[in-house]
Scaffold this active site. Structure first.
Site, short mmCIF file in Angstrom:
data_model
loop_
_atom_site.label_atom_id
_atom_site.label_comp_id
_atom_site.label_asym_id
_atom_site.label_seq_id
_atom_site.Cartn_x
_atom_site.Cartn_y
_atom_site.Cartn_z
N ASP A 79 0.81 -1.21 0.00
CA ASP A 79 0.00 0.00 0.00
C ASP A 79 0.85 1.27 0.00
O ASP A 79 0.48 2.28 -0.60
CB ASP A 79 -0.93 0.00 1.21
CG ASP A 79 -2.14 -0.91 1.00
OD1 ASP A 79 -2.28 -1.48 -0.10
OD2 ASP A 79 -2.93 -1.08 1.95
N ARG A 109 3.14 17.85 24.24
CA ARG A 109 1.89 17.75 24.98
C ARG A 109 0.79 17.29 24.02
O ARG A 109 0.98 17.19 22.82
CB ARG A 109 1.53 19.10 25.57
CG ARG A 109 2.55 19.64 26.57
CD ARG A 109 2.14 21.02 27.04
NE ARG A 109 3.08 21.56 28.01
CZ ARG A 109 2.99 22.78 28.53
NH1 ARG A 109 2.00 23.58 28.17
NH2 ARG A 109 3.88 23.20 29.42
N GLN A 156 3.35 9.75 3.26
CA GLN A 156 4.44 9.79 2.28
C GLN A 156 5.32 11.02 2.43
O GLN A 156 6.52 10.96 2.26
CB GLN A 156 3.88 9.75 0.86
CG GLN A 156 3.07 8.50 0.56
CD GLN A 156 3.91 7.24 0.62
OE1 GLN A 156 4.91 7.11 -0.07
NE2 GLN A 156 3.51 6.32 1.48
#
Length: 284
Positions: free
Chosen positions: A65, A150, A239
């Site tokens: 994928d 955080r 990507q």
């Protein structure tokens, strides 16, 4: 069919099969444009320049994928039909396995296939009233905090109407195609690719009532980080990515360029889904 593309995972087995396939195509007088998939670059601003030739009849993607998503970025908004051939570990986007490559190619050469259009998202990142990044994504965008950061506070508007501020480890905005990717792992729903919706999935939300939300694909989603936010990254289909902060506004909407995915005779979405998720009745 005069010219096809081969987009190949950087892998010995995939490269060997690509060599065989390229020779097979050339024996049929079909020109081949070949490209090797490069590893994702998550540390530099995304760049959506089209580099695939415009005259490709179709594109064969040999890999998993991740390779498929990289190939989709390579063709940009060109209307080139794409067929995924599974070589990787994960193959939700692949139409068939490597052992069936030549049989599948014969069907495509003989026009024995159909096209399914998959929605993509148009994503703009605006900083100080200037669009610094504009991307098309097939699966999702992810806002993710760094290891030492955080919780991320992401103010969310739907068509300029305030929805909520998600306080969480991050936020995913996904297409139906992307519903079986990161969003699913974060507790989001599976949505059939033909359903016209967009999924908003918080990652480990601080408020347990902040649940995944499906909205119509006709709306515009606007995301903005809280003041002082740092060590936050935005990624496109896993990507490419860039660091973002409270100066940035992320605008997400349905893209005007769908992806043309090749579907072969006898292939059914729910069979693939059952097999990949190992549901009862799956074929493994």
């Amino acid at each position: 069919m005069r010219k096809v593309g081969l987009f190949v995972k950087k892998d010995k087995k995939a490269a060997k099969k690509a060599d065989e396939f390229e020779s097979w195509l050339k024996n049929k007088k079909i020109a081949v444009v070949r490209k090797v998939s490069l590893p994702p670059d998550l540390h530099s601003p995304a760049n959506n320049k089209i580099s695939a030739p415009r005259d490709l009849s179709c594109l064969f993607v040999l890999g998993g994928d991740g390779t498929f998503l990289s190939a989709v970025r390579w063709i940009g908004d060109l209307n080139i039909p794409v067929l995924g051939i599974k070589f990787g570990k994960i193959g939700f986007l692949a139409e068939t396995a490597a052992k069936n490559l030549f049989t599948a190619a014969e069907k495509i050469i003989n026009d024995d296939y159909t096209i399914k259009r998959r929605m993509r998202l148009k994503v703009d990142v605006v900083r100080q009233k200037k669009t610094i990044i504009s991307e098309l994504v097939l699966n999702d965008i992810v806002i993710n905090r760094g290891a030492l950061a955080r919780l991320a506070d992401v103010e969310t508007h739907i068509d300029d109407h305030y929805l909520t501020t998600f306080r969480s480890d991050g936020l995913i905005v996904a297409t139906p195609t992307g519903s079986t990717a990161y969003s699913l792992a974060a507790g989001g729903p599976v949505i059939h690719p033909d359903v016209p919706g967009i999924i908003i999935t918080p990652i480990c939300p601080f408020t347990l009532t902040n649940r995944p939300l499906i909205v119509p694909d006709s709306i515009r989603i606007t995301l903005k980080l809280a003041k002082g936010a740092s060590d936050i990254k935005l990624t496109f289909d896993g990507q490419e990515g860039l660091d973002i902060d409270d100066r940035d506004t992320i605008i997400v909407r349905k893209g005007s360029h769908a992806l043309n995915m090749i579907t072969l005779p006898g292939q059914h979405y729910f069979d693939v889904l059952k097999a990949k998720l190992r549901w009862s009745g799956g074929r493994g």
